[in-house]
Design a protein around this motif. Sequence first.
Motif, mmCIF file in Angstrom:
data_model
loop_
_atom_site.group_PDB
_atom_site.id
_atom_site.type_symbol
_atom_site.label_atom_id
_atom_site.label_comp_id
_atom_site.label_asym_id
_atom_site.label_seq_id
_atom_site.Cartn_x
_atom_site.Cartn_y
_atom_site.Cartn_z
ATOM 1 N N ARG A 141 8.629 -8.362 -14.534
ATOM 2 C CA ARG A 141 9.564 -7.591 -13.738
ATOM 3 C C ARG A 141 8.847 -6.468 -12.965
ATOM 4 O O ARG A 141 9.150 -6.219 -11.801
ATOM 5 N N SER A 142 7.895 -5.818 -13.639
ATOM 6 C CA SER A 142 7.140 -4.746 -12.971
ATOM 7 C C SER A 142 6.363 -5.294 -11.787
ATOM 8 O O SER A 142 6.359 -4.692 -10.707
ATOM 9 N N VAL A 143 5.700 -6.427 -11.997
ATOM 10 C CA VAL A 143 4.919 -7.012 -10.901
ATOM 11 C C VAL A 143 5.849 -7.403 -9.756
ATOM 12 O O VAL A 143 5.567 -7.131 -8.582
ATOM 13 N N ARG A 144 6.991 -7.995 -10.128
ATOM 14 C CA ARG A 144 7.945 -8.403 -9.096
ATOM 15 C C ARG A 144 8.435 -7.182 -8.304
ATOM 16 O O ARG A 144 8.475 -7.190 -7.073
ATOM 17 N N ASN A 145 8.768 -6.108 -9.023
ATOM 18 C CA ASN A 145 9.196 -4.891 -8.340
ATOM 19 C C ASN A 145 8.098 -4.339 -7.441
ATOM 20 O O ASN A 145 8.369 -3.849 -6.349
ATOM 21 N N ASN A 146 6.850 -4.430 -7.920
ATOM 22 C CA ASN A 146 5.736 -3.994 -7.084
ATOM 23 C C ASN A 146 5.714 -4.773 -5.773
ATOM 24 O O ASN A 146 5.475 -4.208 -4.708
ATOM 25 N N PHE A 147 5.972 -6.071 -5.872
ATOM 26 C CA PHE A 147 5.949 -6.883 -4.657
ATOM 27 C C PHE A 147 7.142 -6.584 -3.753
ATOM 28 O O PHE A 147 6.997 -6.560 -2.532
ATOM 29 N N ILE A 148 8.296 -6.329 -4.375
ATOM 30 C CA ILE A 148 9.446 -5.940 -3.537
ATOM 31 C C ILE A 148 9.136 -4.628 -2.817
ATOM 32 O O ILE A 148 9.449 -4.446 -1.651
ATOM 33 N N PHE A 149 8.468 -3.752 -3.544
ATOM 34 C CA PHE A 149 8.152 -2.442 -2.980
ATOM 35 C C PHE A 149 7.266 -2.545 -1.734
ATOM 36 O O PHE A 149 7.254 -1.652 -0.898
ATOM 37 N N LEU A 150 6.528 -3.653 -1.622
ATOM 38 C CA LEU A 150 5.671 -3.850 -0.447
ATOM 39 C C LEU A 150 6.469 -3.786 0.850
ATOM 40 O O LEU A 150 5.932 -3.441 1.901
ATOM 41 N N LEU A 151 7.766 -4.114 0.764
ATOM 42 C CA LEU A 151 8.604 -4.095 1.966
ATOM 43 C C LEU A 151 8.662 -2.709 2.604
ATOM 44 O O LEU A 151 8.927 -2.590 3.796
ATOM 45 N N THR A 152 8.433 -1.664 1.801
ATOM 46 C CA THR A 152 8.476 -0.325 2.390
ATOM 47 C C THR A 152 7.405 -0.172 3.465
ATOM 48 O O THR A 152 7.602 0.551 4.428
ATOM 49 N N VAL A 153 6.275 -0.861 3.290
ATOM 50 C CA VAL A 153 5.133 -0.626 4.185
ATOM 51 C C VAL A 153 5.457 -0.977 5.636
ATOM 52 O O VAL A 153 5.334 -0.117 6.512
ATOM 53 N N PRO A 154 5.890 -2.230 5.929
ATOM 54 C CA PRO A 154 6.219 -2.502 7.334
ATOM 55 C C PRO A 154 7.326 -1.602 7.863
ATOM 56 O O PRO A 154 7.287 -1.211 9.035
ATOM 57 N N VAL A 155 8.271 -1.229 7.004
ATOM 58 C CA VAL A 155 9.363 -0.366 7.482
ATOM 59 C C VAL A 155 8.814 0.978 7.950
ATOM 60 O O VAL A 155 9.058 1.414 9.069
ATOM 61 N N TYR A 156 8.028 1.640 7.086
ATOM 62 C CA TYR A 156 7.588 2.962 7.541
ATOM 63 C C TYR A 156 6.501 2.871 8.607
ATOM 64 O O TYR A 156 6.347 3.787 9.402
#
Lengths: 279, 313
Positions: free
Chosen positions: B89-104
């Motif tokens: 779950r932590s790894v998956r959340n880490n990967f979801i968190f990657l979405l912040t990068v293109p947004v910002y």
Amino acid sequence: MEKRPGVDGLKIIVTVVMFAGSVLFLLPFVWMLVTSFKVESEVFAYPIQWLPKEWNAVENYKAVWFGDYPFTLYYWNSIKVAVITTAASCLISAMAAYGFSKIKFRASNFLFMIVLVTYMIPGQAILIPQFIIYRNIGLFDSHLGLVLLGTFSVLGTFMLRQFFMGLHQEFIESAKIDGAGHPRIFWSIALPLVKPAVATYAILRFIWTWNDYQNPLIFIRSDKLLTLPIAIQKFTSMSGEFYSLIMAAAVSAILPLIIIFILGQKNVIEGIALGGVKG
Amino acid sequence: MGQIMETLTQKPPAVRNRKGWSLQKGETLSGLLFVSPMLIGVTILVLIPIIATLVLGFADWNFVQGFDGIRWVGLQNFSNLLQDDMFIRSVRNNFIFLLTVPVYLLVSMVLAILIDRYVYMKGYFKIAYFVPYVSMTVAVAIVWQVLFQPSYGPINEMLKAIGIADPPKWIADPHFALISIMMISVWISIGFNMIIYIAGLQSIPKDLYEAAEIDGANAWTKFRRITFPLLSPTTFFLLVTGIIATFKVFDVIAVLTQGGPIGSTTMMVWYLYDTAFVNLKVGYASAIAVVLFLFVMLITFGQWLAEKKWVNY
């Protein structure tokens, strides 16, 4: 240089829109500041009161700073740790940067590579061994330990090295012919010449140390040694529903940074741009 | 005569060599003296620890047992990780968190272009958007905690006022907690990225735009053909540093959610901290650290490869 002198209509519109955007962007800070001036009963009044009806600023800040919670002690701890870390880190980074750029010696490149490689290691991957080492050499739960964690900065070395490389070698050579050794050249010739870069790095290091949450969380246990980030978190869980006081504490913790940042913003922004684009 | 000439011409180089040699020795000594504090610090605080992490990943150990309590278990920690729901779950959340990068990155790029070309009071805008980045994350997170308060927090009050009867509970709701944290993270990161984009923009030669204007290019064409491609090294750099930064997210989670509610915001670093310093499972936490280290190494290596291949400075 301006092709069309005078007022540019489009530019004004964009400025106005961007200004509105920036206010929205900063709204959490505005809310924090305003709340710190309010009486508690007004904090969640709706519609949001952007100007307190009843000013309670003096009382709130007095309660935070001189109340039962030793806020001044934590503030002092933060100042102490941040100032000493900044000074130590500047000196050691500058020395290393000078050594790696202005002294030609065998193994120089190899040693610099080693230092650079450590930059890629995420800090959190080495927390556990650091903790074990600290427990065993008596640095755990001490300000000295915290200071040392922030002192050896690869980023600082790299940044200052770039600036030292920009100095002409002739400065060094002519000083050498005059009989000065490297310590003297470093201290009285090279370092003054890169003062702006050192100032930039110092501001950044101060901000980072002041804001550091993770290291004190892991390496400090005694209450009396805490620095502000954890102290504020504790204060928050202790104060429960007293949001006006929590916000007064938060404002107090952030204010020095904003002042330092605004005073040194040219340095900070240039430093980040330089470190970023070229690093 | 010739002999004399020869000795005369030969001698000085010999002297210079010997002198040069001792000079060089002195240089090496002072060089080492200047860099040694840094080297010693980095060795004790970074190099030895990273080796220790790699070694401890193969151990079953608890802080309180002392060094005698270490049991070597081979790859067991790693195979346990693969079956550990919380870790996955932590790894998956880490990967979801990657979405912040293109947004910002997108927001920062647009802001940077606007601030660089189209506004008055540039200095103010640079400071305004940069303030969240310099502010203490803990203090800022506490403010957001109050703003996000589900029943009487200002954000939900506003949402209710504009007719949303049942607004989300934000960080208290497992479905919204991660996205709330991601929003805060975007908000904090914009300033830093914007500043670097502005620096990137300023290095684009102005005459390119002038030439394009003479050819009758409009703003969009100029952006698509000049600004965007010439910013690509900056974008690439920010993308990589941004991705690496997402693997290090800790403060916001520690203050706001502690990985909860029900594990919805746990990330690798949080889980590492929780395993090592709350549950005291040192070996297992070291295995997590090794995985974290490998992820970051992989990205760095990928960056290096891609840079060689695509990016021309």
